[in-house]
Each structure stands twice: as C-alpha cells, then as structure tokens.
Scaffold this motif. Sequence first.
Motif, PDB file in Angstrom:
ATOM      1  N   ASP A   1       0.833   3.573  15.435  1.00 11.64           N
ATOM      2  CA  ASP A   1       1.208   2.981  16.634  1.00 11.64           C
ATOM      3  C   ASP A   1       1.988   3.739  17.486  1.00 11.64           C
ATOM      4  OD1 ASP A   1       2.147   0.957  18.468  1.00 11.64           O
ATOM      5  OD2 ASP A   1       3.682   0.224  17.330  1.00 11.64           O
ATOM      6  N   ALA A   2       1.457   4.187  18.809  1.00 12.35           N
ATOM      7  CA  ALA A   2       2.315   4.962  19.758  1.00 12.35           C
ATOM      8  C   ALA A   2       3.443   4.515  20.288  1.00 12.35           C
ATOM      9  CB  ALA A   2       1.296   5.232  20.774  1.00 12.35           C
ATOM     10  N   SER A   3       3.857   3.186  19.990  1.00  9.66           N
ATOM     11  CA  SER A   3       5.074   2.538  20.626  1.00  9.66           C
ATOM     12  C   SER A   3       5.999   2.718  19.579  1.00  9.66           C
ATOM     13  CB  SER A   3       4.815   1.125  20.937  1.00  9.66           C
ATOM     14  OG  SER A   3       4.500   0.288  19.734  1.00  9.66           O
ATOM     15  N   GLY A   4       5.787   2.633  18.547  1.00 15.16           N
ATOM     16  CA  GLY A   4       6.868   2.902  17.289  1.00 15.16           C
ATOM     17  C   GLY A   4       7.416   1.742  17.111  1.00 15.16           C
ATOM     18  N   PHE A   5       6.981   0.431  17.526  1.00 15.70           N
ATOM     19  CA  PHE A   5       7.654  -0.505  17.228  1.00 15.70           C
ATOM     20  C   PHE A   5       7.149  -1.647  16.110  1.00 15.70           C
ATOM     21  CE2 PHE A   5       8.860   0.072  21.409  1.00 15.70           C
ATOM     22  CZ  PHE A   5      10.052  -0.705  21.845  1.00 15.70           C
ATOM     23  N   ALA A   6       6.004  -1.081  15.729  1.00 16.94           N
ATOM     24  CA  ALA A   6       5.347  -1.948  14.687  1.00 16.94           C
ATOM     25  C   ALA A   6       4.618  -0.996  13.493  1.00 16.94           C
ATOM     26  CB  ALA A   6       4.561  -2.985  15.050  1.00 16.94           C
ATOM     27  N   GLY A   7       4.285  -1.455  12.345  1.00 15.81           N
ATOM     28  CA  GLY A   7       3.226  -0.561  11.739  1.00 15.81           C
ATOM     29  C   GLY A   7       2.107  -1.171  11.730  1.00 15.81           C
ATOM     30  N   LEU A   8       1.134  -0.486  11.603  1.00 11.19           N
ATOM     31  CA  LEU A   8      -0.419  -1.028  11.576  1.00 11.19           C
ATOM     32  C   LEU A   8      -0.920  -0.764  10.437  1.00 11.19           C
ATOM     33  CD1 LEU A   8      -1.309   0.007  15.294  1.00 11.19           C
ATOM     34  CD2 LEU A   8      -0.468  -2.319  14.518  1.00 11.19           C
ATOM     35  N   PHE A   9      -1.994  -1.695   9.902  1.00  7.78           N
ATOM     36  CA  PHE A   9      -2.884  -1.374   8.769  1.00  7.78           C
ATOM     37  C   PHE A   9      -4.314  -1.972   8.990  1.00  7.78           C
ATOM     38  CE2 PHE A   9      -4.313  -2.212   4.389  1.00  7.78           C
ATOM     39  CZ  PHE A   9      -3.708  -1.005   3.745  1.00  7.78           C
ATOM     40  N   ASP A  10      -5.098  -1.225   8.965  1.00 11.42           N
ATOM     41  CA  ASP A  10      -6.521  -1.578   9.126  1.00 11.42           C
ATOM     42  C   ASP A  10      -7.093  -2.683   8.131  1.00 11.42           C
ATOM     43  OD1 ASP A  10      -9.243  -1.581   9.774  1.00 11.42           O
ATOM     44  OD2 ASP A  10      -9.645   0.316   9.776  1.00 11.42           O
ATOM     45  N   ALA A  11      -7.174  -3.753   8.542  1.00  8.36           N
ATOM     46  CA  ALA A  11      -7.596  -4.900   7.616  1.00  8.36           C
ATOM     47  C   ALA A  11      -9.156  -4.995   7.643  1.00  8.36           C
ATOM     48  CB  ALA A  11      -7.009  -6.416   8.197  1.00  8.36           C
ATOM     49  N   SER A  12      -9.909  -4.169   7.980  1.00 10.95           N
ATOM     50  CA  SER A  12     -10.990  -4.108   7.596  1.00 10.95           C
ATOM     51  C   SER A  12     -11.261  -3.617   6.368  1.00 10.95           C
ATOM     52  CB  SER A  12     -11.905  -3.268   8.553  1.00 10.95           C
ATOM     53  OG  SER A  12     -11.447  -1.822   8.605  1.00 10.95           O
ATOM     54  N   ALA A  13     -10.425  -3.188   5.661  1.00  6.72           N
ATOM     55  CA  ALA A  13     -10.532  -2.442   4.462  1.00  6.72           C
ATOM     56  C   ALA A  13     -10.600  -3.628   3.414  1.00  6.72           C
ATOM     57  CB  ALA A  13      -9.036  -1.809   3.966  1.00  6.72           C
ATOM     58  N   LEU A  14     -10.323  -4.896   3.814  1.00  9.49           N
ATOM     59  CA  LEU A  14     -10.457  -6.142   2.867  1.00  9.49           C
ATOM     60  C   LEU A  14     -11.613  -6.717   3.123  1.00  9.49           C
ATOM     61  CD1 LEU A  14      -7.020  -7.781   3.849  1.00  9.49           C
ATOM     62  CD2 LEU A  14      -7.368  -5.997   2.313  1.00  9.49           C
ATOM     63  N   LEU A  15     -12.584  -6.240   3.849  1.00  7.87           N
ATOM     64  CA  LEU A  15     -13.946  -6.724   4.116  1.00  7.87           C
ATOM     65  C   LEU A  15     -15.017  -6.858   2.862  1.00  7.87           C
ATOM     66  CD1 LEU A  15     -15.018  -5.563   7.786  1.00  7.87           C
ATOM     67  CD2 LEU A  15     -14.145  -7.978   7.026  1.00  7.87           C
ATOM     68  N   SER A  16     -14.515  -5.782   1.853  1.00  6.58           N
ATOM     69  CA  SER A  16     -14.989  -5.579   0.753  1.00  6.58           C
ATOM     70  C   SER A  16     -14.740  -6.774  -0.247  1.00  6.58           C
ATOM     71  CB  SER A  16     -15.000  -4.325   0.005  1.00  6.58           C
ATOM     72  OG  SER A  16     -13.653  -4.261  -0.222  1.00  6.58           O
ATOM     73  N   TYR A  17     -13.876  -7.537  -0.133  1.00  4.59           N
ATOM     74  CA  TYR A  17     -13.490  -8.702  -0.894  1.00  4.59           C
ATOM     75  C   TYR A  17     -14.278  -9.950  -0.514  1.00  4.59           C
ATOM     76  CZ  TYR A  17      -9.119  -6.175  -2.702  1.00  4.59           C
ATOM     77  OH  TYR A  17      -8.295  -5.232  -2.899  1.00  4.59           O
ATOM     78  N   ARG A  18     -14.510 -10.610  -1.570  1.00  4.93           N
ATOM     79  CA  ARG A  18     -14.985 -11.970  -1.401  1.00  4.93           C
ATOM     80  C   ARG A  18     -14.382 -13.059  -0.893  1.00  4.93           C
ATOM     81  NH1 ARG A  18     -16.422  -9.785  -6.291  1.00  4.93           N
ATOM     82  NH2 ARG A  18     -15.205 -11.465  -7.278  1.00  4.93           N
ATOM     83  N   ARG A  19     -13.058 -13.137  -1.452  1.00  4.21           N
ATOM     84  CA  ARG A  19     -11.986 -13.947  -0.933  1.00  4.21           C
ATOM     85  C   ARG A  19     -10.825 -13.263  -1.326  1.00  4.21           C
ATOM     86  NH1 ARG A  19      -9.809 -19.519  -3.792  1.00  4.21           N
ATOM     87  NH2 ARG A  19      -8.494 -20.124  -1.945  1.00  4.21           N
ATOM     88  N   PRO A  20     -10.130 -12.639  -0.560  1.00  7.60           N
ATOM     89  CA  PRO A  20      -9.124 -11.779  -0.739  1.00  7.60           C
ATOM     90  C   PRO A  20      -7.758 -12.833  -0.259  1.00  7.60           C
ATOM     91  CG  PRO A  20     -10.010 -11.327   1.639  1.00  7.60           C
ATOM     92  CD  PRO A  20     -10.945 -12.093   0.964  1.00  7.60           C
ATOM     93  N   LEU A  21      -7.088 -12.774  -1.178  1.00  9.54           N
ATOM     94  CA  LEU A  21      -5.362 -13.414  -1.114  1.00  9.54           C
ATOM     95  C   LEU A  21      -4.538 -12.304  -0.650  1.00  9.54           C
ATOM     96  CD1 LEU A  21      -5.690 -15.829  -4.244  1.00  9.54           C
ATOM     97  CD2 LEU A  21      -6.614 -16.167  -1.763  1.00  9.54           C
TER      98      LEU A  21
END
Length: 341
Positions: free
Chosen positions: A36-56
């Motif tokens: 995150d170029a602003s440095g105000f927040a942490g970012l995590f790519d949630a597309s990693a969860l697409l392989s789950y059938r029903r991610p909790l």
Amino acid sequence: MTSYAAAGVDIDAGERAVELMKAKVARARRPEVVDDASGFAGLFDASALLSYRRPLLTTSTDGVGTKVMLAQRLDKHDTIGIDLVGMVVDDLVVCGAEPLFMTDYIACGKVVPERIAEIVGGVAEGCRLAGCALVGGETAEHPGAMEAGEYDLAGAATGVVEADRMLGRDRVRAGDVVLALASSGVHSNGYSLVRHIIDRAGLSLEAELPELGRTLGEELLEPTRIYSLDCLELARAVDVHAYAHITGGGLAGNLSRSLPPGLDALLDRSSWTPPAVFEVLAGHGGVAQADMDRTFNLGVGMTAIVPAEAVGAALALLGERGLPAWVLGEIVEGSGQARFR
C-alpha cells in the motif's frame, strides 16, 4: 510557544523506529501481501480464497499481559513479540484455521527507536514461525500515561478455514485420545502470580538456579512456542477432531472448552513431568496444586483430540517436526469437563 515535542511526543523518533524495523518486517511476508503506497493500511489479496468452497474468516486478538514488565526489568525486548504472535495465532488454529495476516499495536511512554524495532522484530519473527504475514501496525507515544521505559503491546490476526474442515467439539467422540503438545515454558499466562512470587520470595531475575540451568529471568522470558504450522500439518495428515490452546485458566479449563456436553477428558497427571520452572514457582511461592492447575500450562501448550487409531501417526509426525508430544488422556462419557484421574 510550545510544541508536540515539548508535550513529550517525538515524531522524529517514531519515524526512525519505522526505518529500523522495515527489514525485520519484510521477513514476515506472504505472496498475497500487496504493498500500500500510502502506508495507512495493510493489503492482502483475497483472491487467494477463491480456491475454497466456503471459506470462513476467523479473527483473534490478544496481548502478552504483565510478561512485558519482566522484559522491561531485564531490558530484553527481542522476544516479547514472539509471545504476542503465539497468543493470537494459536487461538485461530484451534478451529483448524490457517493464519493469514496480523497487525500489532505498541503503546509506550517514550519511543526509543531501537527498542521499538526489537519488539516489532520479535513480532515479525513470530509471524514467520506461524506462516502468516505482518501487514501493519501502530506505535503510539503516551507521555504522562506511561513512564518512559514502559510499554504494552497487543495484536490481531485473521485466518481462514474451509467450513466443512472446521475442527471443534462436535467432532469429538468417546474413545478419542487426548494428546499433549509440549510448551516451551510458562508462555504468557500467569505472570501476575509469577511477579508476586518473585517479589514475595525475594528472588532475583539474574540468579542462576541449578534447577533451571540458567537465570530465572532467562527462563521466564523464554518465548511462547508457536504451534500453528505443526497443528495445520497434523490436521492435514490425520483425522484431528479438536484442539485446545492452553492459556489463561490452565489445562483443564481450556480443554473443557473443546468438549461436547456429554463427554469428559480424563487426564493422566503421571503421563508427564512439568518443566522445572513450575516446581520453582510453586515451591518458592507456596502455591497449591489447584492454583497451579488454574493458572499455568504446566508444560502443555496445546492439546489435540484424535481417534485412537490415529495416535501412532500423530505422535510420529509431531516427533519428526521436533515437537515433543505424548498421550495425555482419553475421552469418556461425562458432563463436558476435563479432569485428572
């Protein structure tokens, strides 16, 4: 005229601390982390969860209690962050969740850049050991509310588990076996009692105790063992039914939370010898066994409940990973309590 610095807040010291910790934080990274170029927040790519059938998504937050006071007394700050990670992420893994990312928060009386960098370096190392990313944090200077050498830290983590792979009391059956996973020592619970014993008995943190083979302070600052990767691997290899993270409340209190109403965990106290530090604390403090049981982990930092036929494979896997483990007890008919024989 006055200024923020005159009020006790040093912005330059805070910026210096950030620069010092950058290299350490970089070690606690996963491929899904997005800058995150602003440095105000942490970012995590949630597309990693697409392989789950029903991610909790799961979340947990905690601190390290008054163990920080011993770190401050001994001026040793590089492992207390490991304790923080262990307290947070190993609550997530109890339901079978993989820790994904974590944030931390440090409040202090005065920002000493080198000290803050040591603390955050420990958090980063803990995240590396847990397999999760450290995506952000905050350091706040609280002059007047805290002394210059005082600080406290807390953290929060997020994990994910497939809905139909979630572990817990609903899976536990009569005849299952309770496995103990060894702690690295006191971990991060019961330190108000620890400090009371030290002060009342006049013990020195610098004293070399023959029972411990090192100083009392070194023993008490031993970082919390982090179980996440071991527990995740065990759940992939065998049919784990439930875990229990042994923290405040002791072994029976925490294990009971992983039991259904009609079953008990019958534990064998003779199956292990608690680490010497617990005997030292009980002896010098005159602490009754019941209070030791309710306050400390007594050498068991995590338990796993598995079918009887999985015990051999489970112990073999944990042994290969360098984690001491043993049969602690069994699941029997009862009322939802863990108890000793």
